[in-house]
Write a protein that holds these residues in place. Sequence first.
Motif, short mmCIF file in Angstrom:
data_model
loop_
_atom_site.label_atom_id
_atom_site.label_comp_id
_atom_site.label_asym_id
_atom_site.label_seq_id
_atom_site.Cartn_x
_atom_site.Cartn_y
_atom_site.Cartn_z
N LYS A 234 22.75 -10.87 15.71
CA LYS A 234 22.53 -9.60 16.18
C LYS A 234 22.62 -8.40 15.04
O LYS A 234 21.41 -7.52 15.32
N TYR A 235 23.70 -8.50 14.44
CA TYR A 235 23.29 -7.48 13.07
C TYR A 235 22.67 -8.14 11.91
O TYR A 235 22.42 -7.39 11.28
N VAL A 236 22.33 -9.32 11.62
CA VAL A 236 21.69 -9.66 10.65
C VAL A 236 20.43 -8.93 10.38
O VAL A 236 20.29 -8.79 9.04
N PRO A 237 19.65 -9.32 11.48
CA PRO A 237 18.47 -8.54 11.06
C PRO A 237 18.21 -7.21 10.61
O PRO A 237 18.15 -6.48 9.75
N SER A 241 17.65 -5.62 6.54
CA SER A 241 16.63 -4.02 7.17
C SER A 241 17.03 -3.56 5.84
O SER A 241 16.21 -2.70 5.01
N GLU A 242 18.07 -3.11 6.58
CA GLU A 242 19.14 -1.72 5.31
C GLU A 242 18.89 -1.95 3.86
O GLU A 242 18.49 -1.02 3.16
N LEU A 243 19.11 -3.60 4.22
CA LEU A 243 19.67 -3.61 2.35
C LEU A 243 18.38 -4.08 1.27
O LEU A 243 18.12 -4.61 0.05
N LEU A 245 16.78 -7.07 2.22
CA LEU A 245 17.26 -8.24 1.45
C LEU A 245 15.58 -9.20 2.17
O LEU A 245 15.32 -9.01 3.14
N PRO A 246 15.40 -10.29 1.37
CA PRO A 246 14.19 -11.53 2.13
C PRO A 246 14.46 -11.91 3.82
O PRO A 246 15.39 -11.69 3.44
N GLU A 247 13.81 -12.88 3.55
CA GLU A 247 14.05 -13.64 5.04
C GLU A 247 14.75 -14.52 4.90
O GLU A 247 15.15 -15.36 5.69
N GLU A 248 14.34 -14.98 3.13
CA GLU A 248 15.00 -16.33 3.03
C GLU A 248 16.68 -15.67 3.49
O GLU A 248 17.60 -16.81 3.63
N VAL A 249 17.50 -14.82 2.90
CA VAL A 249 19.02 -14.16 3.28
C VAL A 249 18.96 -14.08 4.79
O VAL A 249 20.36 -14.46 4.46
N GLN A 250 18.54 -13.76 5.28
CA GLN A 250 18.76 -13.72 6.42
C GLN A 250 18.49 -14.56 7.22
O GLN A 250 19.85 -15.35 7.95
N ALA A 251 17.87 -16.16 6.91
CA ALA A 251 17.80 -17.20 7.67
C ALA A 251 19.23 -17.98 6.59
O ALA A 251 19.66 -19.13 7.77
N LYS A 252 19.43 -17.60 6.17
CA LYS A 252 20.71 -18.14 5.35
C LYS A 252 21.99 -17.84 6.24
O LYS A 252 23.21 -18.55 6.11
#
Length: 272
Positions: A234-237, A241-243, A245-252
């Motif tokens: 729940k913290y990842v998105p 967003s604050e950093l 970062l692209p969606e690939e980083v979030q998925a990884k």
Amino acid sequence: MERLTRQKEREDETEHETTGQEGVRTCPECDSTSLTRSSDESEISCEDCGLILEEETIDRGPEWRAFNAAERDSKSRVGAPTTQTMHDKGLTTIIDWKDQDAYGRSLSSEKRTQMNRLRKWQERIRTKDAGERNLQFALSETDRMASALGVPRSVREVASVLYRHALDEDLIRGRSIEGVATSTLYAACRMEGIPRSLDEIAAVSRVDRMEIGRTYRYISQELSLEMEPVDPKKYVPRFCSELELPEEVQAKANEIIDTTAEKGLLSGKSPT
């Protein structure tokens, strides 16, 4: 008229409403369960055959008409909905600070003096005792911290309800108002699935992190709040967003969290 007459005759013969086997209301003409109520809630009709089952004569809507949102707001005679975020639940009256009458004309100096005196007394009588003043201060602190954290309105409502429950259970005695208000806000964030870390809560609070954690554990235990462990995903998105970062980083990152959870490596670790 013919359908209404047939409906009246059927009601006189049966003298009860037609229902299905499981208590579901059906149409007495075609045994259909597709019954709809009109937009003004004055009639109940069958979608299949068009038979009118009920017809009310009471119009529960307003007596005026409005064709856009501005007209609807200007003609409405009700106030704002009740809310738990205010000590009087929003049921109080407010004297406007505009020195104008209902027609927009400026008030005389004598009237302005009188209205200033009425405003002063109105602010005084909103809180009749020390308990209400403390509740007003606590809810204002909750609203200030919630605005700084950027949490939605639902979290503020839940936090206000939790604080009122703690006040009813006499859990505030011996503790600071700011500490209990911050603890209930932290608990509300977790209950609504919008987690904020203790460091983030402490950054906008006037009490230190240790007191917040201690008061939170006491409040959750006394009020029997069933708090589940926070899911790190729940913290990842928000962090991504604050950093920027692209969606690939979030998925990884979510994939790594799932792998570590399966191996039992998250036990005892902070979700952040």
